[in-house]
Write a protein that holds these residues in place. Structure first.
Motif, PDB file in Angstrom:
ATOM      1  N   ASN A 281       0.849  -1.197   0.000  1.00  0.00           N
ATOM      2  CA  ASN A 281       0.000   0.000   0.000  1.00  0.00           C
ATOM      3  C   ASN A 281       0.883   1.245   0.000  1.00  0.00           C
ATOM      4  OD1 ASN A 281      -1.847   2.082   0.603  1.00  0.00           O
ATOM      5  ND2 ASN A 281      -3.193   0.637   1.651  1.00  0.00           N
ATOM      6  N   THR A 282       1.149   1.767  -1.195  1.00  0.00           N
ATOM      7  CA  THR A 282       2.055   2.917  -1.310  1.00  0.00           C
ATOM      8  C   THR A 282       1.432   4.191  -0.757  1.00  0.00           C
ATOM      9  OG1 THR A 282       1.270   3.254  -3.590  1.00  0.00           O
ATOM     10  CG2 THR A 282       3.292   1.966  -3.288  1.00  0.00           C
ATOM     11  N   THR A 283       0.100   4.306  -0.786  1.00  0.00           N
ATOM     12  CA  THR A 283      -0.548   5.491  -0.204  1.00  0.00           C
ATOM     13  C   THR A 283      -0.302   5.548   1.300  1.00  0.00           C
ATOM     14  OG1 THR A 283      -2.280   5.455  -1.895  1.00  0.00           O
ATOM     15  CG2 THR A 283      -2.747   6.692   0.120  1.00  0.00           C
ATOM     16  N   LEU A 284      -0.525   4.421   1.971  1.00  0.00           N
ATOM     17  CA  LEU A 284      -0.234   4.353   3.404  1.00  0.00           C
ATOM     18  C   LEU A 284       1.235   4.656   3.672  1.00  0.00           C
ATOM     19  CD1 LEU A 284      -2.050   1.226   4.960  1.00  0.00           C
ATOM     20  CD2 LEU A 284      -2.352   3.628   5.564  1.00  0.00           C
ATOM     21  N   LEU A 285       2.126   4.082   2.862  1.00  0.00           N
ATOM     22  CA  LEU A 285       3.560   4.260   3.065  1.00  0.00           C
ATOM     23  C   LEU A 285       3.948   5.732   2.931  1.00  0.00           C
ATOM     24  CD1 LEU A 285       6.337   3.026   3.552  1.00  0.00           C
ATOM     25  CD2 LEU A 285       6.518   2.615   1.085  1.00  0.00           C
ATOM     26  N   ASN A 286       3.435   6.401   1.917  1.00  0.00           N
ATOM     27  CA  ASN A 286       3.755   7.810   1.728  1.00  0.00           C
ATOM     28  C   ASN A 286       3.257   8.646   2.900  1.00  0.00           C
ATOM     29  OD1 ASN A 286       4.972   7.313  -0.747  1.00  0.00           O
ATOM     30  ND2 ASN A 286       3.111   7.719  -1.918  1.00  0.00           N
ATOM     31  N   ASN A 287       2.035   8.373   3.364  1.00  0.00           N
ATOM     32  CA  ASN A 287       1.475   9.141   4.473  1.00  0.00           C
ATOM     33  C   ASN A 287       2.250   8.928   5.765  1.00  0.00           C
ATOM     34  OD1 ASN A 287      -0.544  10.260   2.889  1.00  0.00           O
ATOM     35  ND2 ASN A 287      -2.059   8.704   3.408  1.00  0.00           N
ATOM     36  N   VAL A 288       2.597   7.679   6.024  1.00  0.00           N
ATOM     37  CA  VAL A 288       3.295   7.405   7.278  1.00  0.00           C
ATOM     38  C   VAL A 288       4.718   7.956   7.242  1.00  0.00           C
ATOM     39  CG1 VAL A 288       4.324   5.133   6.788  1.00  0.00           C
ATOM     40  CG2 VAL A 288       3.456   5.624   9.071  1.00  0.00           C
ATOM     41  N   CYS A 289       5.349   7.992   6.078  1.00  0.00           N
ATOM     42  CA  CYS A 289       6.681   8.589   5.965  1.00  0.00           C
ATOM     43  C   CYS A 289       6.622  10.098   6.202  1.00  0.00           C
ATOM     44  CB  CYS A 289       7.279   8.288   4.598  1.00  0.00           C
ATOM     45  SG  CYS A 289       7.838   6.574   4.404  1.00  0.00           S
ATOM     46  N   ASP A 290       5.569  10.744   5.722  1.00  0.00           N
ATOM     47  CA  ASP A 290       5.388  12.177   5.990  1.00  0.00           C
ATOM     48  C   ASP A 290       5.312  12.436   7.492  1.00  0.00           C
ATOM     49  OD1 ASP A 290       5.387  12.749   3.311  1.00  0.00           O
ATOM     50  OD2 ASP A 290       3.209  12.971   3.132  1.00  0.00           O
ATOM     51  N   PHE A 312       6.715  -4.366   9.454  1.00  0.00           N
ATOM     52  CA  PHE A 312       5.861  -5.338  10.142  1.00  0.00           C
ATOM     53  C   PHE A 312       5.207  -4.713  11.368  1.00  0.00           C
ATOM     54  CE2 PHE A 312       8.484  -8.680   7.967  1.00  0.00           C
ATOM     55  CZ  PHE A 312       7.429  -9.335   7.350  1.00  0.00           C
ATOM     56  N   THR A 313       5.942  -3.844  12.073  1.00  0.00           N
ATOM     57  CA  THR A 313       5.373  -3.181  13.243  1.00  0.00           C
ATOM     58  C   THR A 313       4.189  -2.308  12.848  1.00  0.00           C
ATOM     59  OG1 THR A 313       7.509  -3.196  14.393  1.00  0.00           O
ATOM     60  CG2 THR A 313       5.871  -1.607  15.156  1.00  0.00           C
ATOM     61  N   PHE A 314       4.329  -1.568  11.751  1.00  0.00           N
ATOM     62  CA  PHE A 314       3.196  -0.756  11.298  1.00  0.00           C
ATOM     63  C   PHE A 314       1.987  -1.635  11.002  1.00  0.00           C
ATOM     64  CE2 PHE A 314       0.416   0.971   8.114  1.00  0.00           C
ATOM     65  CZ  PHE A 314       0.202   2.267   8.552  1.00  0.00           C
ATOM     66  N   PHE A 362      -6.320  -6.575   4.530  1.00  0.00           N
ATOM     67  CA  PHE A 362      -6.001  -5.269   3.939  1.00  0.00           C
ATOM     68  C   PHE A 362      -4.603  -5.331   3.330  1.00  0.00           C
ATOM     69  CE2 PHE A 362      -4.428  -5.031   8.284  1.00  0.00           C
ATOM     70  CZ  PHE A 362      -3.203  -4.392   8.177  1.00  0.00           C
ATOM     71  N   LEU A 363      -4.359  -4.459   2.389  1.00  0.00           N
ATOM     72  CA  LEU A 363      -3.035  -4.342   1.791  1.00  0.00           C
ATOM     73  C   LEU A 363      -2.220  -3.391   2.643  1.00  0.00           C
ATOM     74  CD1 LEU A 363      -1.296  -5.287  -0.596  1.00  0.00           C
ATOM     75  CD2 LEU A 363      -2.022  -3.233  -1.834  1.00  0.00           C
ATOM     76  N   GLY A 364      -1.215  -3.938   3.322  1.00  0.00           N
ATOM     77  CA  GLY A 364      -0.406  -3.139   4.231  1.00  0.00           C
ATOM     78  C   GLY A 364       0.934  -2.769   3.632  1.00  0.00           C
ATOM     79  N   LEU A 365       1.868  -2.418   4.507  1.00  0.00           N
ATOM     80  CA  LEU A 365       3.198  -2.017   4.042  1.00  0.00           C
ATOM     81  C   LEU A 365       4.094  -3.206   3.742  1.00  0.00           C
ATOM     82  CD1 LEU A 365       4.043   1.048   6.328  1.00  0.00           C
ATOM     83  CD2 LEU A 365       2.552   0.886   4.317  1.00  0.00           C
ATOM     84  N   THR A 366       3.715  -4.406   4.224  1.00  0.00           N
ATOM     85  CA  THR A 366       4.513  -5.604   3.948  1.00  0.00           C
ATOM     86  C   THR A 366       3.885  -6.489   2.875  1.00  0.00           C
ATOM     87  OG1 THR A 366       3.397  -6.839   5.715  1.00  0.00           O
ATOM     88  CG2 THR A 366       5.407  -5.645   6.294  1.00  0.00           C
ATOM     89  N   GLY A 367       2.640  -6.236   2.531  1.00  0.00           N
ATOM     90  CA  GLY A 367       1.908  -7.063   1.582  1.00  0.00           C
ATOM     91  C   GLY A 367       0.486  -7.267   2.072  1.00  0.00           C
TER      92      GLY A 367
END
Length: 510
Positions: A281-290, A312-314, A362-367
């Motif tokens: 989930n690149t949208t989640l990844l971008n938001n959490v990096c911000d 994995f923690t996220f 759900f599609l997370g940051l690990t898959g």
């Protein structure tokens, strides 16, 4: 993606009505990243306006610090003490991070969901009703290793394991999966992490005299390094053996000669979807990096530098956040009065939450994140492994780690097209799981009877005949170096058999 460079303090969220508790083991090098990801997940829930019946979600996070040389048991008690105090003083409705077996048992007793996002060496494969593992489990890893054996038609191996819960559970699941895939463990060698010794005898003799040439090591990183130190001293980290490791290692402490002994080693490691070109989930990844950069820019490693443990923690925290979001207005969680003793606490109606966790996807940051309804383990369709191969550099002066295979949907694939694995001995042909005679000198006695042996009438006194033809065919197929010895005139055929038994000769032909 927006990049924020001005630092500001994390929102103070320990006064929120309900909270998640983050536990992080300081011996893990990825602890700082994982803590930042845990807090970023909660901060992101505020940005997405995710609440529990109108209340924002808060957090507390703690570092679990080892305080002595042999501190595993002390660390376990410290972690339980921290958890007990947090539960007594706050409305903790979920635990994320480094979950040991005692914390999992405590959480089960009082009804708190727990999400294991770190590889825990002391979390057994026992099932706990409120524990979910966002990491691929040891059972899944054992399955992947068994399928690696199937891929290369290996049928036997040696297993070296530690005698703690992690190593013993690993041996159990490896045995189970190898049995299902017709792989035989010819020897099980135990390693004691306290004495740093092999318990079953001399490692060199155990390996050299056995029939298997593949060694699978099931141990944590520190114990694996100690086992490899023993292997170097015993000269069994060599081209004769293929070592398959289940934990990451570093080679910085070894000199150039020692480092080259690792060529051919395979390391099976958990990975995430983005590393092997699977969806995340690149949208989640971008938001959490911000968010991470906003509150803690000094620890932000760049999007490509985020460790798998942090990702994995996220996903572990996000599982609970999304599950809390799914509770309807009639599904209230509440604690009994537990101000005097945390063991008397009880989170009621937790099954409402656990039922949502069981069915979440759900599609997370690990898959893809989803869980088995029977075991609470992450399903294999979202579990990935990567094999790294230790290879020589182009100039052969050093070594490096090369990703060669990836495990997706219960099958191994080349990491990239036409990717070469360098096997022990700097060979490109797949390793075989039994001793070979290639380049091994053999003392071969031939019986002096025509037409099996015919002495040619020349200056070299060379021999021809059926026996020599057989030896030549075997030598071409097996690669040994023949040292031909004509039957001594004073030795009978029966005496030649005695000589063979007594190791005078390696082979008698006639």
């Amino acid at each position: 993606m927006m990049v924020v460079t001005n630092r500001c303090d994390w929102p103070k969220m320990d006064s929120s009505f309900i909270q998640l508790l983050g536990l992080f083991d300081t011996t893990n090098p990825d602890t700082l990243q994982s803590q930042a990801m845990f807090k970023s997940a909660l901060a992101l829930s505020h940005l997405y306006n995710i609440t529990y019946h109108g209340y924002p979600l808060g957090w507390q996070d703690f570092n679990i610090i080892d305080s002595s040389y042999n501190s595993e048991s002390i660390s376990i008690i410290n972690e339980l003490d921290i958890t007990c105090q947090a539960v007594s003083n706050s409305e903790i409705i979920g635990i994320v991070g480094s979950i040991n077996s005692l914390i999992a048992l405590f959480a089960e007793k009082i009804g708190i969901p727990s999400m294991a996002s770190f590889t825990s060496d002391i979390l057994s494969r026992n099932q706990y009703s409120t524990l979910h593992r966002v990491l691929p489990t040891d059972i899944t890893k054992a399955l992947a290793i068994a399928q690696l054996f199937t891929k290369y038609e290996w049928t036997q191996c040696v297993v070296i394991n530690t005698i703690d819960l992690y190593g013993l559970n690993g041996l159990d699941v490896l045995t189970e999966q190898f049995n299902k895939n017709s792989v035989r463990i010819v020897n099980k060698i135990r390693f004691d992490t306290i004495t740093q010794t092999i318990l079953d005898g001399d490692l060199e003799q155990l390996l050299i005299t056995g029939t298997a040439r593949i060694i699978v090591v099931w141990a944590n990183s520190n114990a694996t390094m100690s086992i490899l130190d023993n292997a170097i001293k015993q000269n069994v980290l060599s081209s004769k053996f293929l070592w398959i490791l289940t934990s990451n290692i570093t080679l910085d402490k070894y000199n150039s000669t020692e480092r080259k002994k690792f060529v051919g080693t395979l390391i099976v490691d958990t990975t995430v979807g983005s590393v092997i070109n699977e969806p995340v989930n690149t949208t989640l990844l971008n938001n959490v990096c911000d968010i991470w950069q906003q509150y803690e820019p000094e620890t932000f490693p760049g999007q490509n530098g985020i460790s798998p443990s942090a990702l994995f923690t996220f996903d572990a925290a996000w599982t609970l956040i999304q599950s809390l979001k799914g509770l309807n207005t009639t599904e209230q969680l509440y604690y009994s009065n537990c101000s005097t003793n945390c063991f008397d606490c009880q989170l009621y109606n937790v099954n409402y939450l656990l039922n949502i966790v069981q069915n979440i996807s759900f599609l997370g940051l690990t898959g893809l994140v989803s869980y088995d309804s029977q075991t609470n383990d992450r399903l294999s369709n979202g579990s990935y492994f990567l094999i790294q191969n230790i290879q020589p550099t182009t100039n052969l002066n050093d070594i490096h780690f090369m990703s060669v295979l990836k495990w997706i949907n219960s099958k191994w694939y080349d990491y990239i097209d036409r990717n070469l694995i360098v096997w022990p001995g700097i060979q490109l042909n797949p390793f075989v799981d039994y001793p070979t005679l290639d380049s091994i000198p053999l003392r071969i006695c031939v019986v002096n009877v025509e037409p099996f042996i015919i002495m040619e009438n020349n200056s070299n006194h060379s021999m021809i005949g059926y026996s020599m033809d057989i030896i030549n065919v075997l030598q071409q197929q097996l690669g040994f170096i023949p040292n031909i010895i004509l039957q001594p005139s004073n030795r009978t055929r029966d005496q030649l058999i005695d000589d063979l038994v007594n190791n005078v000769y390696d082979m008698v032909v006639g």
